[in-house]
Scaffold this motif. Structure first.
Motif, PDB file in Angstrom:
ATOM      1  N   GLY A 777     -16.427  18.926   4.862  1.00 42.58           N
ATOM      2  CA  GLY A 777     -15.669  19.894   5.646  1.00 42.58           C
ATOM      3  C   GLY A 777     -14.571  19.298   6.493  1.00 42.58           C
ATOM      4  O   GLY A 777     -13.961  19.997   7.299  1.00 42.58           O
ATOM      5  N   ASN A 778     -14.280  18.000   6.340  1.00 45.08           N
ATOM      6  CA  ASN A 778     -13.228  17.342   7.122  1.00 45.08           C
ATOM      7  C   ASN A 778     -11.905  17.366   6.373  1.00 45.08           C
ATOM      8  O   ASN A 778     -11.858  17.106   5.170  1.00 45.08           O
ATOM      9  N   LYS A 779     -10.850  17.673   7.097  1.00 47.53           N
ATOM     10  CA  LYS A 779      -9.519  17.654   6.504  1.00 47.53           C
ATOM     11  C   LYS A 779      -9.015  16.208   6.431  1.00 47.53           C
ATOM     12  O   LYS A 779      -9.234  15.419   7.349  1.00 47.53           O
ATOM     13  N   TYR A 780      -8.336  15.871   5.330  1.00 52.14           N
ATOM     14  CA  TYR A 780      -7.740  14.539   5.227  1.00 52.14           C
ATOM     15  C   TYR A 780      -6.432  14.636   4.456  1.00 52.14           C
ATOM     16  O   TYR A 780      -6.190  15.607   3.718  1.00 52.14           O
ATOM     17  N   MET A 781      -5.592  13.636   4.639  1.00 52.10           N
ATOM     18  CA  MET A 781      -4.325  13.565   3.916  1.00 52.10           C
ATOM     19  C   MET A 781      -4.200  12.184   3.280  1.00 52.10           C
ATOM     20  O   MET A 781      -4.431  11.169   3.932  1.00 52.10           O
ATOM     21  N   LEU A 782      -3.865  12.169   2.010  1.00 51.11           N
ATOM     22  CA  LEU A 782      -3.601  10.915   1.306  1.00 51.11           C
ATOM     23  C   LEU A 782      -2.104  10.811   1.069  1.00 51.11           C
ATOM     24  O   LEU A 782      -1.491  11.741   0.534  1.00 51.11           O
ATOM     25  N   ILE A 783      -1.535   9.694   1.483  1.00 52.57           N
ATOM     26  CA  ILE A 783      -0.089   9.480   1.379  1.00 52.57           C
ATOM     27  C   ILE A 783       0.182   8.270   0.505  1.00 52.57           C
ATOM     28  O   ILE A 783      -0.392   7.195   0.706  1.00 52.57           O
ATOM     29  N   GLU A 784       1.048   8.442  -0.491  1.00 45.79           N
ATOM     30  CA  GLU A 784       1.542   7.319  -1.292  1.00 45.79           C
ATOM     31  C   GLU A 784       2.931   6.982  -0.754  1.00 45.79           C
ATOM     32  O   GLU A 784       3.831   7.817  -0.779  1.00 45.79           O
ATOM     33  N   GLY A 785       3.070   5.752  -0.244  1.00 41.70           N
ATOM     34  CA  GLY A 785       4.330   5.359   0.372  1.00 41.70           C
ATOM     35  C   GLY A 785       4.941   4.133  -0.268  1.00 41.70           C
ATOM     36  O   GLY A 785       4.254   3.349  -0.931  1.00 41.70           O
ATOM     37  N   SER A 786       6.242   3.962  -0.062  1.00 40.48           N
ATOM     38  CA  SER A 786       6.952   2.793  -0.590  1.00 40.48           C
ATOM     39  C   SER A 786       8.022   2.380   0.408  1.00 40.48           C
ATOM     40  O   SER A 786       8.574   3.220   1.128  1.00 40.48           O
ATOM     41  N   ASP A 787       8.280   1.078   0.461  1.00 43.08           N
ATOM     42  CA  ASP A 787       9.386   0.625   1.311  1.00 43.08           C
ATOM     43  C   ASP A 787      10.359  -0.246   0.527  1.00 43.08           C
ATOM     44  O   ASP A 787      11.161  -0.981   1.104  1.00 43.08           O
ATOM     45  N   ASN A 788      10.260  -0.177  -0.802  1.00 44.78           N
ATOM     46  CA  ASN A 788      11.127  -0.939  -1.700  1.00 44.78           C
ATOM     47  C   ASN A 788      10.612  -2.347  -1.974  1.00 44.78           C
ATOM     48  O   ASN A 788      11.067  -2.983  -2.911  1.00 44.78           O
ATOM     49  N   THR A 789       9.700  -2.854  -1.126  1.00 45.16           N
ATOM     50  CA  THR A 789       9.114  -4.162  -1.419  1.00 45.16           C
ATOM     51  C   THR A 789       7.795  -3.993  -2.160  1.00 45.16           C
ATOM     52  O   THR A 789       7.377  -4.873  -2.911  1.00 45.16           O
ATOM     53  N   SER A 791       4.411  -0.686  -2.945  1.00 42.72           N
ATOM     54  CA  SER A 791       3.876   0.655  -2.704  1.00 42.72           C
ATOM     55  C   SER A 791       2.460   0.526  -2.157  1.00 42.72           C
ATOM     56  O   SER A 791       1.778  -0.466  -2.417  1.00 42.72           O
ATOM     57  N   ALA A 792       2.017   1.509  -1.397  1.00 44.11           N
ATOM     58  CA  ALA A 792       0.675   1.459  -0.818  1.00 44.11           C
ATOM     59  C   ALA A 792       0.189   2.876  -0.537  1.00 44.11           C
ATOM     60  O   ALA A 792       0.982   3.815  -0.408  1.00 44.11           O
ATOM     61  N   SER A 793      -1.157   3.006  -0.442  1.00 46.17           N
ATOM     62  CA  SER A 793      -1.779   4.291  -0.127  1.00 46.17           C
ATOM     63  C   SER A 793      -2.300   4.278   1.303  1.00 46.17           C
ATOM     64  O   SER A 793      -2.804   3.253   1.774  1.00 46.17           O
ATOM     65  N   PHE A 794      -2.172   5.407   1.977  1.00 45.81           N
ATOM     66  CA  PHE A 794      -2.645   5.538   3.357  1.00 45.81           C
ATOM     67  C   PHE A 794      -3.460   6.810   3.481  1.00 45.81           C
ATOM     68  O   PHE A 794      -3.117   7.848   2.904  1.00 45.81           O
ATOM     69  N   LEU A 795      -4.530   6.727   4.289  1.00 46.82           N
ATOM     70  CA  LEU A 795      -5.424   7.860   4.476  1.00 46.82           C
ATOM     71  C   LEU A 795      -5.446   8.249   5.947  1.00 46.82           C
ATOM     72  O   LEU A 795      -5.619   7.405   6.818  1.00 46.82           O
ATOM     73  N   MET A 796      -5.243   9.544   6.204  1.00 47.41           N
ATOM     74  CA  MET A 796      -5.317  10.047   7.572  1.00 47.41           C
ATOM     75  C   MET A 796      -6.404  11.114   7.627  1.00 47.41           C
ATOM     76  O   MET A 796      -6.432  12.037   6.807  1.00 47.41           O
ATOM     77  N   MET A 797      -7.305  10.965   8.593  1.00 49.38           N
ATOM     78  CA  MET A 797      -8.484  11.825   8.657  1.00 49.38           C
ATOM     79  C   MET A 797      -8.484  12.665   9.932  1.00 49.38           C
ATOM     80  O   MET A 797      -7.860  12.313  10.928  1.00 49.38           O
ATOM     81  N   ASP A 798      -9.207  13.770   9.873  1.00 49.27           N
ATOM     82  CA  ASP A 798      -9.511  14.537  11.081  1.00 49.27           C
ATOM     83  C   ASP A 798     -10.810  13.987  11.649  1.00 49.27           C
ATOM     84  O   ASP A 798     -11.901  14.458  11.326  1.00 49.27           O
ATOM     85  N   ALA A 824      -1.614   1.559  11.685  1.00 47.51           N
ATOM     86  CA  ALA A 824      -2.730   1.703  10.764  1.00 47.51           C
ATOM     87  C   ALA A 824      -3.708   0.547  10.876  1.00 47.51           C
ATOM     88  O   ALA A 824      -3.427  -0.475  11.530  1.00 47.51           O
ATOM     89  N   SER A 825      -4.856   0.733  10.223  1.00 49.24           N
ATOM     90  CA  SER A 825      -5.892  -0.299  10.170  1.00 49.24           C
ATOM     91  C   SER A 825      -6.176  -0.622   8.719  1.00 49.24           C
ATOM     92  O   SER A 825      -6.221   0.285   7.874  1.00 49.24           O
ATOM     93  N   LYS A 826      -6.380  -1.891   8.436  1.00 50.26           N
ATOM     94  CA  LYS A 826      -6.677  -2.320   7.075  1.00 50.26           C
ATOM     95  C   LYS A 826      -8.166  -2.125   6.807  1.00 50.26           C
ATOM     96  O   LYS A 826      -9.014  -2.683   7.504  1.00 50.26           O
ATOM     97  N   GLY A 827      -8.468  -1.280   5.814  1.00 49.78           N
ATOM     98  CA  GLY A 827      -9.858  -1.075   5.436  1.00 49.78           C
ATOM     99  C   GLY A 827     -10.146  -1.717   4.100  1.00 49.78           C
ATOM    100  O   GLY A 827      -9.295  -2.387   3.510  1.00 49.78           O
ATOM    101  N   ARG A 828     -11.357  -1.544   3.606  1.00 50.05           N
ATOM    102  CA  ARG A 828     -11.714  -2.090   2.304  1.00 50.05           C
ATOM    103  C   ARG A 828     -11.230  -1.128   1.224  1.00 50.05           C
ATOM    104  O   ARG A 828     -11.795  -0.075   0.990  1.00 50.05           O
ATOM    105  N   GLY A 829     -10.141  -1.489   0.594  1.00 52.52           N
ATOM    106  CA  GLY A 829      -9.578  -0.668  -0.473  1.00 52.52           C
ATOM    107  C   GLY A 829      -8.672   0.441   0.011  1.00 52.52           C
ATOM    108  O   GLY A 829      -8.069   1.138  -0.807  1.00 52.52           O
ATOM    109  N   SER A 830      -8.558   0.649   1.327  1.00 52.90           N
ATOM    110  CA  SER A 830      -7.710   1.721   1.854  1.00 52.90           C
ATOM    111  C   SER A 830      -7.071   1.277   3.161  1.00 52.90           C
ATOM    112  O   SER A 830      -7.570   0.387   3.852  1.00 52.90           O
ATOM    113  N   ASN A 831      -5.952   1.922   3.493  1.00 50.30           N
ATOM    114  CA  ASN A 831      -5.303   1.714   4.779  1.00 50.30           C
ATOM    115  C   ASN A 831      -5.444   3.017   5.572  1.00 50.30           C
ATOM    116  O   ASN A 831      -5.024   4.079   5.110  1.00 50.30           O
ATOM    117  N   PHE A 832      -6.069   2.927   6.747  1.00 52.45           N
ATOM    118  CA  PHE A 832      -6.350   4.118   7.537  1.00 52.45           C
ATOM    119  C   PHE A 832      -5.310   4.281   8.647  1.00 52.45           C
ATOM    120  O   PHE A 832      -5.063   3.348   9.418  1.00 52.45           O
TER     121      PHE A 832
END
Length: 853
Positions: A777-789, A791-798, A824-832
């Motif tokens: 029941g928790n809302k979350y957002m997954l973002i795929e981002g790039s800065d040209n160097t 790409s990475a995935s980021f997770l934002m949680m409620d 952000a914080s570096k997690g295991r397999g994800s960036n929070f």
């Protein structure tokens, strides 16, 4: 295909009549035959020629090849498949004669020795334990007869020979087929249906008034098994939570079921082409695409019951590999897919771009984890990297690191050892039945299909047979229990080894080419990006990898760049026709413009562009991409001058050029001076009258507004322009554009160096994102981002982090291509994400952008 049936009462077409293929006199002569020869004679002689050409007649084990070829040829003839095999040979022979690259094989066809000898495939099945019976099964092939006793084949039971063709030359092959079988071919219709997830999501929004996120949460309850989405009815059985939801929303569920699997829209099969034995319009209804191509009115399944279908797939990787080989002067067949060099590179595998079968995210991760040491293990990677088999990756790795046999049966252990005691391949199931239980390979294939298709009425009989065979052979009951359990469990994930091995071979060769000849390989990838739906994303991915290989992607330059990408010293130079906004219609004009020896002033540039037929949008794209060689801090001003010059009439332009020594070549300054001094033109009238200047200002106003809007973000506007037009930025890293305002940040390519649980600040451009509600029941957002160097995935949680997702979404509107500053914080397999903000730096590129404000 069928003769006129109107004279026969109650006589309907009942199957496929194979079309004949004509063989040229030159080919017939080369194999010692004449035009009166039968298709059987032709196939036998082509096979003998293949045995000679491949040097098999001199091998010590030539009898094994002779016996296998004889068995296959007799089977083809017995089942009536000879004409079908020759149809395939004819298409592939055309490719070979016209230097059109083809793949080693696809599907079970790579298990046929005859197809290898005919050059239809390029995999020798004997040393790799690939079975002909997996390709052609006598028990499946059937002939049927109409009321006149005319013989037909059951089309759905014909063997499939699918072919991979160089992407850029596929159309030549299609054209050859259409001309060879004129009036008897068409592309094939496809039906796209409403999936269970789509039905329940839309029904929830319509009947329950649910918002998008709530509807997504419901559709997310529909489970996937081995990559297949469950039906609505099965989902209730498999997911208790969904079953409870359906009980509480019965009307919505019932209405969703009503539209499930209904046809949503139609399309054209990307690689299928039908060939009929007579005029195709006499057998199936036809329609035309918007491009004028003929397509069948029936889909692939129905077409297969009436005529031959071919799968001619255009493969970009083949184009890349063969272009690379052409550049370095080798034949791709000279590359040994077992070369140790290939597998040394895969032990530390971090650069997937351009590699076949191991570059997509899942395949890439599996290859990184498995670290294949040889071609067999690379084939296993191809088989493991599928939804149903992913569950066995960890077990595979454990068995690779510490092999442990079942110790149930010597032959069984040997067969299982192919793939580290994990049954990955259908051929393994067949060989166990053959070697351990004494079934023929034909019977083994029948058994595999019955269990694989879960034919409940036939399974008990075969189960009894396996257990009886074990008893007759004195085998421990554990062996028959193990095998029957493996048969049932692997039905949803076991893979075709012939296909996996053929694709692994091409994958291995692309690894070899990339790491041995990186410049030529990357150049071929960049050249082939024009065939990709999103060429700039390919260019961006290549740019991210080039540093590792010590190569730079040099920016476009009007006087150094060729039309396509090119090698320049140790680097690669950007091609002018890959700049976004440079259309194919502009290429000839650009060549004329590029042919100029140089420009002494801006007036020369702008006048030359006009005389060469280059419109203002193309000229602006060249300037913004840096192709004119202008310094980054002057490009926006030069664009504004070009736009101002374009607004002037031909008479006004002529006079500004005439008086450039008096007023200078800063066009905006020159226009101001002309108005100020009321300068007179060469015809005795004012260059620009007051009334005319008012008209000029109205047209110029919007361009000036864009310039003023972008001016405060000089660095970022150049980054944005380059990234939008080229796919990468060569002037700045994205963090360089914002560190003055937001402090020190890290590039995404450096995230791998950050230890777990460490905090960091970065900036990225959003490439994709979605919000969901988790099963908790928790809302979350997954973002795929790039800065040209990178790409990475980021997770934002409620949750309890410093800023919740709801707070963030209340304050900011996230959209694709927007720029985010992230803590952000570096997690295991994800960036929070701990906190985030959207940077309000919308860069204007064209007048349309002003209307969107």
């Amino acid at each position: 295909m069928f003769e006129d049936f109107s004279v026969y009462d109650d006589c309907e077409p009942v199957g496929v009549e194979l079309p004949k293929t004509s063989v040229s006199e030159a080919v017939l002569s080369s194999i010692g035959l004449g035009k009166e020869s039968s298709t059987k004679e032709i196939m036998y002689e082509l096979t003998r020629k293949g045995l000679r050409d491949k040097g098999i007649t001199k091998n010590d084990n030539k009898k094994e090849y002779f016996d296998r070829a004889k068995q296959e040829l007799e089977t083809f003839e017995e089942l009536g498949f000879t004409d079908y095999i020759l149809l395939n040979w004819d298409v592939l022979n055309f490719c070979h004669e016209n230097s059109i690259p083809t793949g080693a094989g696809r599907g079970s066809a790579a298990g046929s020795l005859v197809l290898y000898l005919l050059g239809v495939t390029n995999i020798d099945p004997i040393p790799h334990n690939l079975f002909f019976e997996r390709f052609v099964s006598k028990s499946r092939a059937k002939k049927v007869y109409d009321k006149r006793n005319k013989e037909f084949l059951v089309g759905s039971l014909l063997p499939d020979v699918d072919s991979d063709i160089s992407y850029e030359q596929r159309q030549k092959v299609i054209q050859y087929i259409e001309e060879k079988h004129e009036g008897r071919t068409a592309k094939i219709l496809t039906f796209n249906t409403f999936s269970s997830k789509l039905c329940i999501r839309e029904a929830t929004k319509y009947f329950d008034g649910a918002k998008e996120e709530q509807a997504n949460a419901v559709s997310d309850m529909i489970p996937k098994l081995h990559g297949k989405v469950s039906s609505l009815e099965n989902a209730r059985e498999e997911n208790e939570k969904f079953d409870n939801w359906a009980k509480n929303h019965n009307r919505t569920f019932i209405n969703a079921k009503k539209i499930e699997n209904l046809i949503k829209n139609t399309g054209v099969h990307p690689s299928g082409i039908a060939i009929c034995s007579q005029s195709i319009g006499d057998v199936v209804p036809l329609q035309k695409t918007k491009d004028g191509d003929l397509i069948t009115g029936y889909n692939m399944h129905d077409v297969a019951d009436l005529m031959v279908k071919f799968d001619i797939l255009g493969l970009r990787t083949l184009t890349i590999a063969h272009r690379t080989c052409d550049k370095i002067g080798i034949n791709i067949d000279e590359i040994d897919p077992n070369d140790d060099f290939i597998y040394e590179k895969l032990q530390d595998y971090n650069h997937p771009e351009g590699l076949f079968q191991i570059s997509a995210n899942t395949n890439f991760r599996v290859c990184q984890d498995v670290k294949p040491d040889n071609l067999n293990e690379l084939s296993d990677v191809v088989a493991l990297a599928r939804p149903g088999a992913l569950q066995f990756v960890d077990e595979y790795i454990r068995q690779k690191q510490a092999p442990k046999s079942s110790e149930l049966h010597k032959e069984l252990d040997e067969i299982l050892s192919w793939s580290k005691n994990v049954i990955l391949y259908q051929e393994q199931l067949m060989q166990i039945a053959n070697k351990v239980f004494g079934l023929t390979l034909e019977e083994a294939e029948t058994l595999r299909r019955i269990v694989g298709k879960k034919k409940a009425d036939e399974m008990p009989k075969w189960r009894d047979r396996i257990y009886q065979a074990a008893e007759d052979l004195g085998l421990d009951s554990q062996i028959s229990e193990f095998y029957w359990g493996a048969l049932q469990a692997s039905a949803d994930y076991s893979f075709n080894k012939s296909h996996s091995f053929a694709y692994a071979e091409l994958a291995a060769k692309t690894v070899y080419l990339k790491y041995k000849y990186p410049r030529e390989f990357f150049l071929s990838v960049l050249e082939s990006s024009e065939f990709d739906p999103d060429p700039l994303s390919v260019i961006a991915s290549v740019h991210q990898e080039l540093d590792h290989f010590g190569i730079k992607l040099l920016p476009p330059n009007l006087f150094k760049s060729e039309m396509n990408f090119s090698i320049e010293g140790d680097n690669v130079r950007y091609g002018l026709n890959s700049i976004k906004g440079i259309s194919s219609k502009s290429i000839e004009s650009l060549i004329n413009f590029k042919g100029s020896d140089g420009f002494s002033s801006k007036y020369d540039v702008f006048s030359a562009a006009k005389s060469c037929g280059i419109n203002i949008s193309v000229l602006v794209a060249l300037i913004q991409a840096g192709a004119m060689g202008e310094a980054t801090d002057k490009r926006s001003r030069l664009v504004l001058e070009a736009q101002a010059f374009n607004i002037l009439t031909d008479r006004e332009k002529r006079n500004f050029i005439l008086f450039k020594d008096r007023f200078g070549d800063d066009i905006l300054h020159a226009i101001s001076k002309v108005i100020e001094v009321k300068a007179i033109a060469d015809d005795g009238r004012p260059i620009i009258k007051e009334s005319r200047f008012e008209t000029f200002k109205k047209k110029f106003k919007s361009y000036k507004e864009i310039f003023d809007k972008n001016k405060p973000y000089r660095k970022f506007s150049n980054w944005w322009y380059e990234n939008s037009l080229l796919g990468y930025s060569y002037s700045f890293d994205l963090k360089d554009c914002f560190e003055d305002e937001f402090g020190s940040m890290v590039c995404l390519k450096d995230l791998d160096e950050i230890s777990e649980n460490s905090k960091f600040k970065t900036v990225c451009q959003v490439k994709d994102f979605f919000t969901r509600i988790s099963q908790n029941g928790n809302k979350y957002m997954l973002i795929e981002g790039s800065d040209n160097t990178a790409s990475a995935s980021f997770l934002m949680m409620d949750n309890s982090r410093s800023e919740t997702l709801s707070d963030f979404l209340d304050q900011y509107k996230v959209s694709k291509d927007c720029v985010l500053i992230l803590n952000a914080s570096k997690g295991r397999g994800s960036n929070f994400i701990d906190s985030a903000r959207v940077v309000d730096t919308k860069i204007m590129m064209k007048l349309m952008d002003l209307k969107k404000k």
